[in-house]
Design an enzyme around this catalytic site. Structure first.
Site, PDB file in Angstrom:
ATOM      1  N   ARG A  63      46.868  33.242  45.599  1.00  0.00           N
ATOM      2  CA  ARG A  63      47.754  34.378  45.322  1.00  0.00           C
ATOM      3  C   ARG A  63      47.195  35.714  45.816  1.00  0.00           C
ATOM      4  O   ARG A  63      47.894  36.711  45.821  1.00  0.00           O
ATOM      5  CB  ARG A  63      48.055  34.445  43.809  1.00  0.00           C
ATOM      6  CG  ARG A  63      49.097  33.434  43.374  1.00  0.00           C
ATOM      7  CD  ARG A  63      49.245  33.390  41.864  1.00  0.00           C
ATOM      8  NE  ARG A  63      48.158  32.641  41.235  1.00  0.00           N
ATOM      9  CZ  ARG A  63      47.902  32.637  39.929  1.00  0.00           C
ATOM     10  NH1 ARG A  63      48.639  33.386  39.120  1.00  0.00           N
ATOM     11  NH2 ARG A  63      46.926  31.933  39.424  1.00  0.00           N
ATOM     12  N   SER A  71      20.400  77.749  68.465  1.00  0.00           N
ATOM     13  CA  SER A  71      21.671  77.020  68.437  1.00  0.00           C
ATOM     14  C   SER A  71      21.898  76.213  69.709  1.00  0.00           C
ATOM     15  O   SER A  71      21.420  76.577  70.787  1.00  0.00           O
ATOM     16  CB  SER A  71      22.823  78.022  68.287  1.00  0.00           C
ATOM     17  OG  SER A  71      22.704  78.648  67.033  1.00  0.00           O
ATOM     18  N   ASN A 102      18.844  60.739  70.824  1.00  0.00           N
ATOM     19  CA  ASN A 102      17.885  59.689  70.452  1.00  0.00           C
ATOM     20  C   ASN A 102      18.160  58.358  71.130  1.00  0.00           C
ATOM     21  O   ASN A 102      17.413  57.426  70.963  1.00  0.00           O
ATOM     22  CB  ASN A 102      17.884  59.497  68.929  1.00  0.00           C
ATOM     23  CG  ASN A 102      19.230  59.016  68.423  1.00  0.00           C
ATOM     24  OD1 ASN A 102      20.267  59.358  68.981  1.00  0.00           O
ATOM     25  ND2 ASN A 102      19.213  58.230  67.366  1.00  0.00           N
TER      26      ASN A 102
HETATM   27  C1  UD1 Z   1      41.747  28.682  34.329  1.00  0.00           C
HETATM   28  C2  UD1 Z   1      41.949  27.792  33.110  1.00  0.00           C
HETATM   29  C3  UD1 Z   1      42.969  28.456  32.176  1.00  0.00           C
HETATM   30  C4  UD1 Z   1      42.475  29.837  31.792  1.00  0.00           C
HETATM   31  C5  UD1 Z   1      42.135  30.665  33.018  1.00  0.00           C
HETATM   32  C6  UD1 Z   1      41.414  31.927  32.586  1.00  0.00           C
HETATM   33  C7  UD1 Z   1      41.695  25.472  33.901  1.00  0.00           C
HETATM   34  C8  UD1 Z   1      42.371  24.228  34.254  1.00  0.00           C
HETATM   35  N1  UD1 Z   1      42.456  26.489  33.536  1.00  0.00           N
HETATM   36  O1  UD1 Z   1      43.008  28.754  34.998  1.00  0.00           O
HETATM   37  O2  UD1 Z   1      43.147  27.679  31.018  1.00  0.00           O
HETATM   38  O3  UD1 Z   1      43.449  30.488  31.011  1.00  0.00           O
HETATM   39  O4  UD1 Z   1      41.257  29.945  33.915  1.00  0.00           O
HETATM   40  O5  UD1 Z   1      41.175  32.791  33.653  1.00  0.00           O
HETATM   41  O6  UD1 Z   1      40.467  25.538  33.928  1.00  0.00           O
HETATM   42  N2  UD1 Z   1      37.435  26.968  40.648  1.00  0.00           N
HETATM   43  C9  UD1 Z   1      36.487  26.194  41.273  1.00  0.00           C
HETATM   44  N3  UD1 Z   1      36.844  24.974  41.771  1.00  0.00           N
HETATM   45  C10 UD1 Z   1      38.107  24.484  41.651  1.00  0.00           C
HETATM   46  C11 UD1 Z   1      39.080  25.273  41.011  1.00  0.00           C
HETATM   47  C12 UD1 Z   1      38.707  26.513  40.512  1.00  0.00           C
HETATM   48  O7  UD1 Z   1      35.332  26.602  41.394  1.00  0.00           O
HETATM   49  O8  UD1 Z   1      38.329  23.362  42.124  1.00  0.00           O
HETATM   50  C13 UD1 Z   1      37.044  28.288  40.130  1.00  0.00           C
HETATM   51  C14 UD1 Z   1      37.833  29.439  40.735  1.00  0.00           C
HETATM   52  O9  UD1 Z   1      37.173  29.957  41.857  1.00  0.00           O
HETATM   53  C15 UD1 Z   1      37.869  30.442  39.598  1.00  0.00           C
HETATM   54  C16 UD1 Z   1      37.781  29.594  38.345  1.00  0.00           C
HETATM   55  O10 UD1 Z   1      37.301  28.328  38.753  1.00  0.00           O
HETATM   56  O11 UD1 Z   1      36.770  31.318  39.662  1.00  0.00           O
HETATM   57  C17 UD1 Z   1      39.140  29.437  37.657  1.00  0.00           C
HETATM   58  O12 UD1 Z   1      40.014  28.821  38.581  1.00  0.00           O
HETATM   59  P1  UD1 Z   1      41.532  29.258  38.716  1.00  0.00           P
HETATM   60  O13 UD1 Z   1      42.168  28.422  39.731  1.00  0.00           O
HETATM   61  O14 UD1 Z   1      41.641  30.728  38.864  1.00  0.00           O
HETATM   62  O15 UD1 Z   1      42.066  28.795  37.272  1.00  0.00           O
HETATM   63  P2  UD1 Z   1      43.277  29.389  36.457  1.00  0.00           P
HETATM   64  O16 UD1 Z   1      44.522  28.805  36.976  1.00  0.00           O
HETATM   65  O17 UD1 Z   1      43.164  30.844  36.398  1.00  0.00           O
END
Ligand code: UD1
Ligand code: CA
Length: 465
Positions: free
Chosen positions: A18, A408, A389
């Site tokens: 997003r 100057s 320089n």
């Molecule tokens: C997640 C939580 C949600 C919570 C929210 C809070 C899950 C399934 N959901 O959702 O309940 O309300 O965070 O902010 O955990 N990431 C990885 N590897 C992956 C997927 C994600 O490292 O395969 C990392 C992303 O970079 C990010 C974090 O995990 O930093 C959260 O991932 P994101 O996809 O943003 O989860 P949300 O949909 O926000």
């Protein structure tokens, strides 16, 4: 805070679709600091002994930001549970408390991380998790409790999998947890991807723990904005504004004046002394520090720059520069890396200084470029003077002694040395060293033809009539 026996996993492998960006989400910046770096530094401030960062999407951009942690790669981004599982090897044999922190929630405070650890330890729970009531819960996982809001947590349901009743719940998962490490890895083995997104959800372990009859405790955040995640550019701007207000308030409480806090943007690692005055439209980022009684702004940006006491920094951009006590910059000065203004020195209007020392009380007041130069004390540089320089291949040094006066519009063709107390006539092109105490002139001799202009003028008048 000291939690040296606790380990933390920071999730930072996701793409962040997003954001609509070529840059991985966690590398985007809030007040000059990448999202993931905020989380790493919060964990460090909480005294966490071992920090593992999970990278994946755009890892070549993310890994250098977290070099001081153990970096683990999640090859395919199959969800938050899968991301944690990819740390199994790095944590082999670890049996203590294990935090999992979202790398996209920059404003988490060390005290909150500490509270999660305490809550998990207090009842030896399988998990403690941070919950919040954001103004807009859209997109967050919802906390499902037994019957009332005070009852135990049953499970977390992601927005995309929620029934209308579940989606109407206002308590959300903030994405910060403290687990019993062995119980977590055991439960992760049972998480599947049968859900709306076809991902392995870390949040599913909560339901598994509850089914196993293990304790899960929730810690409610005081202010939901502290745990807001960044998923879009709009949220990035909102969080930046919130961080700005939080940081500015703390500085004002500590004795810093801000004429317009709304246009004053200060990074989290900036240090300001009491009686610093900030004028509108100022950005202070990185490891910048400003000493007592200095005035910065309006319209100034300082990055990784150290400013002493009693300085005036007006409409200045400074990057990796040092400005000692009583020195002045601007309006419209540009201090590039390695610029050092010693005490009471001056870099005036339309002056650019790079990798140079301007000695104590020395002045470069107008329209100059000074690069690769070592200047002594009490020097006066005339308007429009530049150091040449660069010859197209190499950079060469200019050395100027104490109390030199440069007229100057002088060009100092480097490498060149000007001895103490020397004087250089205006408009000179200096290509050879100048001895101490000497006068140097390097310009075309002036000639004069008497009456020439008057004669010319009469000619013109005659022609027009
Ligand atoms: C997640 C939580 C949600 C919570 C929210 C809070 C899950 C399934 N959901 O959702 O309940 O309300 O965070 O902010 O955990 N990431 C990885 N590897 C992956 C997927 C994600 O490292 O395969 C990392 C992303 O970079 C990010 C974090 O995990 O930093 C959260 O991932 P994101 O996809 O943003 O989860 P949300 O949909 O926000
Ligand atoms: Ca998120």
């Amino acid at each position: 805070m000291q939690h040296s026996d606790v380990a933390a996993i920071i999730l930072a492998a996701g793409e962040g679709v997003r954001m609509k960006s070529k840059k991985p989400k966690v590398a985007h910046e809030v007040l000059g600091k990448p999202l993931v770096r905020w989380v790493v530094d919060a964990a460090k401030a909480a005294g966490i002994g071992r920090i593992i960062t999970v990278v994946g999407h755009g890892k070549e951009q993310v890994a250098p930001l977290v070099e001081d942690t153990t970096v683990v790669e999640q090859v395919q981004q199959r969800g938050t549970a899968d991301a944690v599982r990819s740390c199994a090897e790095a944590l082999a044999g670890f049996t203590g408390a294990l935090l999992v922190l979202s790398g996209d929630c920059p404003l988490i405070e060390p005290e909150t991380i500490s509270a999660l650890i305490d809550a998990q330890r207090e009842v030896d729970a399988a998990a403690s998790l941070l919950t919040m009531e954001p103004a807009d819960p859209t997109g967050y996982g919802r906390i499902v409790r037994e019957d009332s809001a005070r009852a135990g947590v049953l499970r977390i349901v992601e927005q995309k999998d929620a029934t209308p009743e579940e989606a109407a719940l206002t308590e959300c998962n903030a994405g910060f947890y403290c687990f019993d490490a062995p119980l977590l890895f055991e439960a992760l083995g049972r998480v599947d991807a049968n859900n709306a997104q076809g991902e392995f959800y870390l949040t599913d372990v909560v339901r598994l723990f509850v089914e196993d009859g293990r304790a899960v405790v929730a810690v409610k955040a005081q202010d939901a904005r502290e745990c807001s995640g960044v998923n879009s550019r709009i949220q990035l701007a909102e969080i930046t504004a919130f961080a700005r207000d939080r940081i500015n308030r703390a500085h004002m409480e500590a004795g810093v004046s801000m004429m317009d806090p709304l246009t004053t943007w200060i990074g989290p690692d900036v240090r300001l002394s009491a009686d610093v005055e900030l004028l509108p439209e100022v950005m202070l980022f990185g490891s910048t520090s400003v000493g007592e009684g200095s005035v910065v702004g309006p319209f100034s940006r300082l990055v990784d720059t150290q400013v002493g006491c009693g300085c005036t920094i007006d409409e200045t951009v400074a990057i990796e520069a040092q400005v000692d006590d009583g020195a002045t910059c601007g309006p419209r000065a540009y201090l590039r890396p390695g610029a050092h203004l010693c005490k009471r020195a001056k870099a005036g209007t339309h002056v650019e200084i790079k990798k140079s020392t301007i000695g104590e009380g020395s002045k470069v007041p107008h329209l100059s470029y000074i690069g690769d130069c070592t200047m002594g004390a009490g020097v006066n540089i005339g308007a429009g003077t530049i150091t040449c320089n660069y010859d197209g291949t190499r950079k060469s040094p200019t050395v100027i002694g104490d109390e030199v006066f440069v007229g100057s519009d002088t060009m100092l063709v480097a490498p060149v040395t000007v001895g103490d107390r020397a004087l250089i006539g205006a408009g000179s092109c200096i290509t050879q060293d100048v001895d101490a105490g000497a006068l140097a002139l390097g310009r075309a001799r002036q000639t004069q033809i008497d009456g020439w202009a008057d004669k010319h003028h009469q000619h013109d008048v005659a022609a027009k009539s």
